[in-house]
Design an enzyme around this catalytic site. Structure first.
Site, PDB file in Angstrom:
ATOM      1  N   LYS A  53     129.093 -63.364 135.914  1.00  0.00           N
ATOM      2  CA  LYS A  53     129.237 -62.516 134.729  1.00  0.00           C
ATOM      3  C   LYS A  53     129.415 -61.047 135.086  1.00  0.00           C
ATOM      4  O   LYS A  53     130.004 -60.277 134.316  1.00  0.00           O
ATOM      5  CB  LYS A  53     127.989 -62.637 133.848  1.00  0.00           C
ATOM      6  CG  LYS A  53     127.767 -64.009 133.265  1.00  0.00           C
ATOM      7  CD  LYS A  53     128.332 -64.109 131.884  1.00  0.00           C
ATOM      8  CE  LYS A  53     128.036 -65.473 131.281  1.00  0.00           C
ATOM      9  NZ  LYS A  53     128.680 -65.643 129.974  1.00  0.00           N
ATOM     10  N   SER A 303     128.324 -70.940 139.445  1.00  0.00           N
ATOM     11  CA  SER A 303     128.356 -69.826 138.498  1.00  0.00           C
ATOM     12  C   SER A 303     127.208 -68.842 138.641  1.00  0.00           C
ATOM     13  O   SER A 303     127.391 -67.649 138.391  1.00  0.00           O
ATOM     14  CB  SER A 303     128.399 -70.379 137.082  1.00  0.00           C
ATOM     15  OG  SER A 303     127.368 -71.330 136.895  1.00  0.00           O
TER      16      SER A 303
END
Lengths: 319, 319
Positions: A53, A303
């Site tokens: 992110k 991730s």
């Protein structure tokens, strides 16, 4: 519709280069034997803020004009996006206004504050979050940064796959998890450009299979009260991410909770990679062998690595 | 006396290159702020077998002549060395004979067997281990490979610091943990050659401070029944490693159990690096700030990542 192109991803990579970690790609022979493929693990768990992110948030923040930047950025989020945006804003020296539900875990509040985010608490409903965010933006004119329905976010997330492919060379398959679809659509845009023959496949928890059902249905089906250990994948697709996924993703495969946890634990024990459950979802896909990937070169975007160390998934059943 | 030179380390690096992981060096800004130095983490927790030990074992195994190799290698060990030697031998296609105490944890027996090691069990005493090893070697003529009192092992372990320095450039300090001294002496030989002005400092648990006391006394003081969470650092120095340490290591600093655990947990939570307690000992040194390293560029060899995920140190007190 998403306008994001490979040029946007390449420009994002240049823009965020001074600020991000160029994360390693690891291999693990026992994992390869276990799943029957040659797996390349792109370690975004080792990215700043512990998740991919940060790439998208950095790209948005450093793409702002000077005038925009002065006003700061704002979002409502209690997760990794809030931390990522806070740190990116701090690195540019501008304010980040974060709207969080008052019942968010203390550790998440502390993390956002630790990265310099200015928190406004609200009632724990989507309506309250949106209303409070509108109020904050009305006061200070900050630029709203959606966690994934944003072309610059998608371009930033696409830099993980760009690095992965540059580190590994040819791949037959690129696997990514799907929640809101920012990482998946960025990965798909990049892979289609660099490796036109590679297949882009997404992994989604069975218990939060709204993206799978959306792709089947041909329109976005919202995620309603999903319950999965992969708590980073609870959100619904957005128009921008869905358009890319329809165009560039071969298929979405759902993964059982058992496979997510088993794969996560295996990677902790054997590869020594501290990944969060959401990062284990694509590994769970390999683990279950629902689709044939035998002998193929498979790139997997891990991730993130944000987990509660007091409450690991394999310990819950014994607690 | 150790004969190991930087040339041995360089040749080891060439020899083992096809077999090892070239591990990443990570940085973590929150760690830097916490300890007040600029820290470069050499991630040997991400090495094959989960520890730097694979470097030395590989160097020994691939340096054997064809005739020696045919006879195989042997050691008594219940730890990482046994696994490392087993995997290195398997990669060369030769047998590894491992003597293990019959009461070794099942997970360690399974790991050695999983890497193809041929296990002979013995009573859980040093005498039984040595007698059984002598018997095994008598039967098959295998080459004994001591876990650290071996020049080729020391040279192999030195390749971790070699990579670290090549990855980071100038460093003011290189920190390594010390148990038997293989990693420390290899790191010291390498650092002295590449960065003659850099300081090599070792970190040792207060609860297993035999190396510290040995350096003070000027002769090897054996480790007697140490009790520390850093279970990879229980062994005593050997003549070869002690000679290098006396010559090339500036000082050994002892670290409290509390600091080891606090630093380990911080690195798991913030850097997402799954390290074992022994790897956290040099970080504990930084954590306690017993010596002034403010603002310096400090390379730290994270020795390994082999931990029992069912029994993490910060969970013991609450269990």
């Amino acid at each position: 519709m998403s306008q994001t192109t490979i040029e946007d991803v390449l420009r994002a990579a240049v823009r965020i280069r001074p600020y991000i970690h160029h994360t390693p790609v690891m291999t693990c022979e026992s994992l390869n034997r276990q799943v029957g493929a040659q797996v390349f693990l792109k370690c975004e768990n080792l990215q700043k803020v512990g998740a991919f992110k940060f790439r998208g948030a950095c790209n948005v923040v450093f793409a702002l004009s000077g005038e925009q930047a002065q006003r700061g950025v704002a979002t409502h989020s209690s997760g990794n996006h809030a931390q990522a945006l806070s740190l990116a804003a701090r690195l540019r020296g501008i304010p980040a206004y974060i709207v969080m539900p008052e019942n968010a875990p203390a550790v998440k509040k502390a993390a956002v504050a630790g990265y310099g985010g200015q928190i406004t608490f609200c009632a724990p409903t989507l309506q309250a979050r949106e209303a409070t965010l509108a109020q904050v933006i009305g006061q200070n004119g900050a630029v709203e940064v959606h966690p994934y329905d944003n072309d610059q976010i998608i371009a930033g997330q696409g830099t993980a796959a760009l690095e992965l492919i540059q580190q590994t060379g040819e791949l037959d398959v690129v696997l990514a998890p799907v929640g809101g679809g920012g990482l998946l659509s960025g990965s798909a845009i990049t892979t289609r450009a660099l490796l036109p023959r590679a297949r882009v496949i997404a992994a989604e928890p069975e218990m939060a299979d709204d993206a799978y059902r959306s792709l089947q249905a041909g329109h976005i089906i919202p995620s309603v009260s999903p319950r999965t250990v992969a708590d980073g994948l609870l959100t619904s697709l957005s128009p921008r991410t869905f358009a890319v996924i329809q165009r560039d993703v071969e298929q979405i495969v759902t993964v059982s909770e058992e496979a997510i946890i088993a794969a996560m634990r295996f990677v902790w024990e054997r590869a020594k990679l501290l990944i969060e459950p959401s990062a284990a979802v694509p590994l769970g896909l390999l683990w279950e062998r629902k689709i044939r990937l035998d002998g193929l070169r498979v790139g997997v975007i891990l991730s993130g690595g944000n987990v509660d160390l007091e409450r690991l998934p394999w310990q819950r059943s014994t607690a």
